[in-house]
Design a protein around this motif. Structure first.
Motif, mmCIF file in Angstrom:
data_model
loop_
_atom_site.group_PDB
_atom_site.id
_atom_site.type_symbol
_atom_site.label_atom_id
_atom_site.label_comp_id
_atom_site.label_asym_id
_atom_site.label_seq_id
_atom_site.Cartn_x
_atom_site.Cartn_y
_atom_site.Cartn_z
ATOM 1 N N ARG A 1 0.828 -1.206 0.000
ATOM 2 C CA ARG A 1 0.000 0.000 0.000
ATOM 3 C C ARG A 1 0.864 1.257 0.000
ATOM 4 N NH1 ARG A 1 -4.510 1.902 0.507
ATOM 5 N NH2 ARG A 1 -5.617 -0.084 0.517
ATOM 6 N N ASP B 1 -1.050 -4.596 2.683
ATOM 7 C CA ASP B 1 -2.432 -4.984 2.960
ATOM 8 C C ASP B 1 -2.558 -6.479 2.761
ATOM 9 O OD1 ASP B 1 -3.381 -2.433 3.412
ATOM 10 O OD2 ASP B 1 -5.189 -2.781 2.185
ATOM 11 N N THR C 1 -3.266 -4.934 7.926
ATOM 12 C CA THR C 1 -2.062 -4.313 7.364
ATOM 13 C C THR C 1 -0.849 -4.691 8.209
ATOM 14 O OG1 THR C 1 -3.350 -2.455 6.557
ATOM 15 C CG2 THR C 1 -0.986 -2.103 6.754
ATOM 16 N N LEU D 1 -4.312 3.062 -5.289
ATOM 17 C CA LEU D 1 -3.245 3.124 -4.277
ATOM 18 C C LEU D 1 -2.693 4.539 -4.142
ATOM 19 C CD1 LEU D 1 -1.204 -0.107 -5.065
ATOM 20 C CD2 LEU D 1 -2.785 0.312 -3.170
#
Lengths: 428, 370, 81
Positions: A211, A225, A230, A343
């Motif tokens: 990410r 992710d 995360t 993103l």
């Protein structure tokens, strides 16, 4: 070396090697051009520390009768001829038939932090490692999509890197379904098993993507992710690539018609690899991502056709069709998660040559208008990175190809054959 | 939108640098303006142009328009979007004959109020060390500048919009009608019309002859400091205003980015937009003859464009002959960027019935009706 | 093992295997190859001559792609870092 060939092959990867060898076997005078200093292309790229695979060594050894024109970069198209550049100067090479085996490049997508040094493509880091890039002892995260991630991990481990993990964006169910299909392609199944054995102990995670990357002088940590949340991973190098896109710039400049499966063009060909332009053929990835086996078969087929041996070409078509289905399978099972399109935020750089952010492009629906107003795509890569990414992101298609195909010396464009060495520009 | 009628004080057709300047000027004066552009703003000859703001002195009328316009370009000097760079123009003399001719040109420019002076060979090489040895000197016009035309046009359209101008983007004018124009989406715009469509002029005003004169440009990667002034050969006017079917001239520009923009070529008979290897070769060889170091530089991109060219080389600025409430501003050949702002002021003065600051007679389209 | 080649990167001596790229030689010393137009540090991205992030000065010639250029003995490489 002559400046005219019966068959001129552009690209010395598996497709181009097969094409050159096949055409030469038919008695044609064959030239094999590649911008890289050694034949092999990307998948069979020369490794400064390790021996190439046997198939690659054999393909390269079988080039008797072929003029291997290494470090020859094609810069422009003229009438039945290509203007090429070498370290020594420019050349005009004319041809009877032209086989485009220009391969593919990686799809690279913008995310926060992606311009930090130490962040490369996945195939990119593999290529750099083979060139002697120091990876021994380095902590490497590999991410993106497709089987190339495994191949990259394998090369990196061979060179002493510590691969922390491979993060595949495709969901586990999709990758497992793909693996089950491999039974129809036993050679590929064996290859995959071999890779998995060599990569034993390296985590291979699905439904996961990078990410964000952070670091001061170079990348230091990445946020990943995963389906369970995360995670932040400390690393020295991040290699992230989202699969391949065909190199079509030369074909476009020649006037060949393009086809589209998704947002990226590939060279349109008929079943016998003829493009829309007479005497011009396309083999391998340029005509759509299909992998190594397709490339080798199509290289041979294109050379058969280009030298008037259509029976031999027809004979290979069924096998090629079967291998092309493998490419379709790959595309289906490793389709990109739409979340990857989002993103980057407004401050994320997209055009790395001219430092244009995604936010700078808000409101533009056309590559040319965006370029004129923001310089996006005007730099040295000619939009290969940003234009391709923006097409993938659904912003707008990349604008059409313009000469030169790659940046080239003015002397080359002026048709000068040699350069006086004392006139080199010495910087400011 | 089909059948919609919208009414304006002025309908500007075309958002190149000329149309954008006219819309900007008209809206600044409080007129209710529409601007219609089927493609990107500044996407035609404006995008292809070098953006050199230069006074050419071989035609008194062109010089008057350029001088008038250059004065107004000063208002853009600090505007980020203009990428204005006051690099000056240095005209290069190969021999004493050309240097002597330069003195005549200095006199003409000075008389028109443009600062210019002859420089000797020593000064020439101090100003531009990369020039080939053996040149005789040059003509320096120190206040001239370069801009980035498509961004200027964008800025002008945005500014016009902020003054109430209605932009019809992606729309094409199908035909001029009494008291207005018909768009391709069915919209009818009513009001006086100003056609500023450059090479596309004949589609709407076939009685005004216009040819596209093709040019090539090459731009390099960044080499800051290699070239410092816009460099041209003194023989440039022979290429620019001669009638030869094809010609090239040394014309090299340092962009504010450090990139070097290399021109120029002119072709009348070429209608294909593709870059011609032969013309590129001729043009580059010409540039190498003056700056040999260029040979080693990396070219990033080559492009072509078409300069809207009238039979006598002067633009059409004025009322369309035989029509009422139809105006034209087009045909500036290679000087459209330089003269855009002056052309716009002159046009809007004429449309508003005011006396322009310079004599409009030389540009009147009536000359084609004679 | 292949023979070694010696070259200079920003004035420092670097030794890499013959056939290695200039990019690999630079990476022995620094990960910063060029400055972007807004001044941030950049390094190779694609590794295959496409992205132009690895441009450096080689033997006096500016804007050379380090990943496409094999090292040679005595080469002088300068990065913009």
């Amino acid at each position: 070396m002559p400046d005219r060939y019966d068959v001129l092959v552009v690209g010395a990867g598996p497709a181009g090697l097969a094409a050159a060898q096949t055409a030469a076997a038919h008695g044609a005078r064959v030239g094999l051009l590649d911008a890289q200093p050694r034949p092999g292309g990307q998948v069979w790229r020369h490794d400064v520390r390790h021996q190439a695979p046997r198939a690659a060594r054999e393909a390269i050894a079988k080039l008797q009768g072929v003029d291997v024109l290494a470090s020859h970069s094609v810069v422009a198209v003229e009438s039945s001829a290509l203007r090429v550049e070498t370290a020594e100067g420019g050349r005009l090479i004319s041809y009877g038939s032209l086989i485009l085996a220009t391969g593919a490049r990686e799809l690279l997508l913008p995310f926060p932090g992606w311009t930090l040094p130490g962040i490369t493509g996945a195939g990119g880091l593999q290529a750099l490692t083979k060139q002697g890039w120091p990876v021994a002892g380095k902590r490497v995260v590999i991410a993106g999509s497709g089987p190339l991630l495994l191949a990259a991990a394998d090369t990196l481990r061979k060179h002493g890197a510590q691969v922390l993990g491979i993060y595949e964006q495709a969901p586990a169910a999709s990758v497992h379904a793909f693996a089950r299909q491999l039974r129809h392609w036993p050679a590929r199944a064996l290859q995959a098993i071999g890779l998995r054995v060599r990569l034993a102990g390296v985590p291979y995670r699905f439904g996961s993507f990078v990410r964000r990357a952070q670091g001061s002088d170079s990348v230091q940590r990445v946020d990943i992710d995963t389906p369970t949340g995360t995670q932040t991973v400390e690393c020295d190098l991040l290699a992230v690539g989202y699969g391949l896109v065909p190199n079509t710039e030369l074909a476009q400049l020649l006037g060949c018609a393009m086809d589209y499966l998704g947002p990226h063009p590939h060279v349109g060909v008929d079943r016998l690899l003829r493009t829309s332009m007479g005497g011009v053929y396309a083999a391998g990835e340029a005509g759509g991502i299909g992998g190594l086996a397709v490339a080798r078969l199509e290289g041979a087929m294109a050379a058969h056709i280009a030298t008037g041996h259509s029976v031999a070409a027809h004979a290979l078509a069924p096998q090629r069709d079967r291998e092309r289905r493998f490419g379709a399978l790959l595309a289906r099972h490793f389709a990109l998660d739409p979340r990857l399109h989002a993103l980057g935020d407004d401050s994320t750089m997209v055009c790395r040559c001219e430092d244009v952010t995604l936010g700078d492009l808000n409101g533009f629906t056309d590559a040319r208008a965006a370029k004129l107003a923001t310089r996006c795509g005007m730099g040295a890569c000619q939009g290969r990175i940003c234009g391709t990414a923006l097409a993938e992101l659904g912003r707008f298609p990349r604008s059409g190809a313009r000469p030169p195909i790659f940046p080239a010396r003015l002397a080359t464009l002026a048709g000068l054959t040699t350069l006086p060495s004392d006139d080199a520009y010495r910087g400011s | 939108m089909s059948g919609t009628v919208a009414s304006f004080d002025l309908i500007v057709i075309g958002a190149g640098i000329i149309g954008a300047s006219c819309a900007d000027e008209a809206s600044a004066r409080g007129m209710r303006v529409a601007i219609v552009e089927p493609g990107p703003i500044g996407g035609g000859a404006t995008a292809a142009a070098m953006g050199h703001l230069v006074a050419m002195d071989d035609d008194p009328a062109e010089l008057a328009l350029a001088k008038y316009s250059l004065h107004h370009w000063e208002a853009f000097a600090d505007l980020r979007e203009a990428e204005f760079s006051r690099c000056g123009t240095l005209w290069v003399a190969r021999n004493d004959n050309e240097l002597a001719a330069a003195a005549t040109r200095v006199a003409r420019l000075n008389a028109a109020g443009v600062e210019a002076r002859v420089v000797d060979a020593t000064t020439l090489y101090e100003l531009e060390p990369a020039l080939v040895p053996g040149l005789a000197g040059g003509l320096l016009v120190p206040r001239e500048a370069v801009v980035y035309p498509p961004r200027v046009a964008n800025h002008q359209v945005k500014r016009a919009q902020s003054h109430g101008t209605q932009l019809y983007a992606g729309r094409r004018v199908l035909s001029l009608q009494r008291g207005g124009a018909q768009l391709d989406d069915g919209t009818r715009l009513s009001g006086p019309v100003l056609v500023a469509t450059g090479c596309a002029l004949p589609a709407l005003l076939p009685m005004l002859p216009m040819r596209g004169r093709k040019g090539h440009l090459v731009i390099t990667d960044r080499y800051p400091g290699l070239v410092r002034h816009q460099l041209l050969e003194l023989g440039y006017a022979d290429s620019a205003h001669g009638d030869a079917d094809s010609s090239v001239a040394f014309n090299v520009q340092p962009r504010p980015t450090g990139q070097i923009l290399i021109g120029s070529s002119r072709e009348f008979s070429a209608t294909d937009a593709a870059a011609s290897p032969a013309m590129v070769q001729r043009m580059l060889e010409r540039s190498f003859a003056f700056v040999p170091k260029l040979r080693e530089l990396q070219a990033v991109r080559i492009w072509t464009g078409f300069r809207p060219t009238t039979p006598d080389g002067r633009p059409y600025l004025g009322a369309v002959p035989g029509a009422s409430d139809q105006w034209v501003a087009a045909g500036h050949e290679g000087l459209g960027v330089t003269t855009a702002l002056g052309s716009a002021k002159l046009m809007i003065d004429l449309i508003q019935g005011r006396q322009p600051a310079i004599d409009p007679a030389p540009y009147s389209p009536e000359r084609m009706a004679a | 093992m292949s023979a070694q080649v010696k070259l200079s990167v920003n004035g420092s001596l670097v030794e890499v295997p013959a056939g290695a790229s200039v990019a690999a030689a630079i990476a022995q010393l620094t990960t910063q190859f060029r400055r972007s137009v807004s001044g941030t540090h950049r390094a190779p991205l694609c590794g295959m001559g496409v992205c132009f992030e690895c441009r450096v000065q080689v033997d006096g010639v500016a804007h050379v792609r380090a990943c496409m250029t094999p090292v040679s003995e005595g080469m002088q490489v300068i990065t913009d870092a």
